[in-house]
Design a protein around this motif. Structure first.
Motif, mmCIF file in Angstrom:
data_model
loop_
_atom_site.group_PDB
_atom_site.id
_atom_site.type_symbol
_atom_site.label_atom_id
_atom_site.label_comp_id
_atom_site.label_asym_id
_atom_site.label_seq_id
_atom_site.Cartn_x
_atom_site.Cartn_y
_atom_site.Cartn_z
ATOM 1 N N SER A 17 0.832 -1.206 0.000
ATOM 2 C CA SER A 17 0.000 0.000 0.000
ATOM 3 C C SER A 17 0.865 1.254 0.000
ATOM 4 C CB SER A 17 -0.900 0.024 1.244
ATOM 5 O OG SER A 17 -1.788 -1.070 1.269
ATOM 6 N N LEU A 18 0.305 2.302 -0.540
ATOM 7 C CA LEU A 18 0.892 3.640 -0.488
ATOM 8 C C LEU A 18 -0.242 4.642 -0.365
ATOM 9 C CD1 LEU A 18 3.602 3.659 -3.311
ATOM 10 C CD2 LEU A 18 4.045 3.824 -0.861
ATOM 11 N N ARG A 19 0.056 5.783 0.232
ATOM 12 C CA ARG A 19 -0.915 6.879 0.253
ATOM 13 C C ARG A 19 -0.280 8.109 -0.370
ATOM 14 N NH1 ARG A 19 -3.815 10.056 5.286
ATOM 15 N NH2 ARG A 19 -1.706 10.927 5.484
ATOM 16 N N LEU A 20 -0.867 8.563 -1.443
ATOM 17 C CA LEU A 20 -0.419 9.776 -2.096
ATOM 18 C C LEU A 20 -1.162 10.974 -1.517
ATOM 19 C CD1 LEU A 20 -0.345 8.634 -5.830
ATOM 20 C CD2 LEU A 20 1.391 8.347 -4.047
ATOM 21 N N SER A 21 -0.468 12.092 -1.452
ATOM 22 C CA SER A 21 -1.054 13.339 -0.974
ATOM 23 C C SER A 21 -0.935 14.409 -2.041
ATOM 24 C CB SER A 21 -0.342 13.816 0.296
ATOM 25 O OG SER A 21 -0.446 12.875 1.334
ATOM 26 N N CYS A 22 -1.930 15.251 -2.120
ATOM 27 C CA CYS A 22 -1.913 16.404 -3.012
ATOM 28 C C CYS A 22 -2.246 17.627 -2.182
ATOM 29 C CB CYS A 22 -2.918 16.229 -4.145
ATOM 30 S SG CYS A 22 -2.985 17.635 -5.297
ATOM 31 N N LEU A 23 -1.222 18.383 -1.844
ATOM 32 C CA LEU A 23 -1.392 19.599 -1.047
ATOM 33 C C LEU A 23 -1.738 20.741 -1.988
ATOM 34 C CD1 LEU A 23 -1.168 21.211 1.592
ATOM 35 C CD2 LEU A 23 1.281 21.427 1.118
ATOM 36 N N VAL A 24 -2.849 21.379 -1.715
ATOM 37 C CA VAL A 24 -3.355 22.436 -2.593
ATOM 38 C C VAL A 24 -3.162 23.792 -1.936
ATOM 39 C CG1 VAL A 24 -5.404 23.396 -3.687
ATOM 40 C CG2 VAL A 24 -5.050 20.909 -3.648
ATOM 41 N N SER A 25 -2.723 24.775 -2.699
ATOM 42 C CA SER A 25 -2.666 26.148 -2.220
ATOM 43 C C SER A 25 -3.236 27.065 -3.296
ATOM 44 C CB SER A 25 -1.231 26.553 -1.875
ATOM 45 O OG SER A 25 -0.388 26.418 -2.988
#
Length: 125
Positions: A17-25
């Motif tokens: 498993s992996l968890r990707l993150s997308c930080l939005v600004s």
């Protein structure tokens, strides 16, 4: 200024498993549709999952249904892609994107305006 920053990729064995993150600004995640795309070497970019801005509905391409889960955290202004039971065919560079799609089909990369840099996911057999 609108920015999307993808992270969380890596090398994992099949079944992992992996968890990707997308930080939005630059805007609130709930104000836009946020999508995850991937591009494997020699292949076209394909839509993997999308979460709608207004209704928070989630969508998945058939090949990841039941294995991937998209979610968002408005407090952190971040969208996640939890990927379980990974397969070698999931190997690709993963990108997050943002748009107010309207009636545009979410799986078409051409319909998305804002893109983050990619994060590489490698699944070994």
């Amino acid at each position: 200024e609108v920015q999307l920053q993808a992270s969380g990729g890596g090398l994992v064995q099949a079944g992992g498993s992996l968890r990707l993150s997308c930080l939005v600004s630059g805007f609130a995640v709930n104000d836009y549709d946020i999508g995850w795309f991937r591009q494997a070497p020699g292949k076209e970019r394909e839509g993997v999952s999308c979460i709608s801005g207004s209704e928070r509905k989630s969508y998945y391409v058939d090949s990841v249904k039941g294995r991937f889960t998209i979610s968002s955290d408005s407090a952190k202004n971040t969208v996640y892609l939890q990927m379980n039971n990974l397969k070698p065919e999931d190997t690709a560079v993963y990108f997050c994107a943002a748009e107010r799609l309207g009636g545009t089909k979410w799986t078409d990369p051409k319909g998305w305006h804002y893109w983050g840099q990619g994060t590489l996911v490698t699944v070994s057999s």
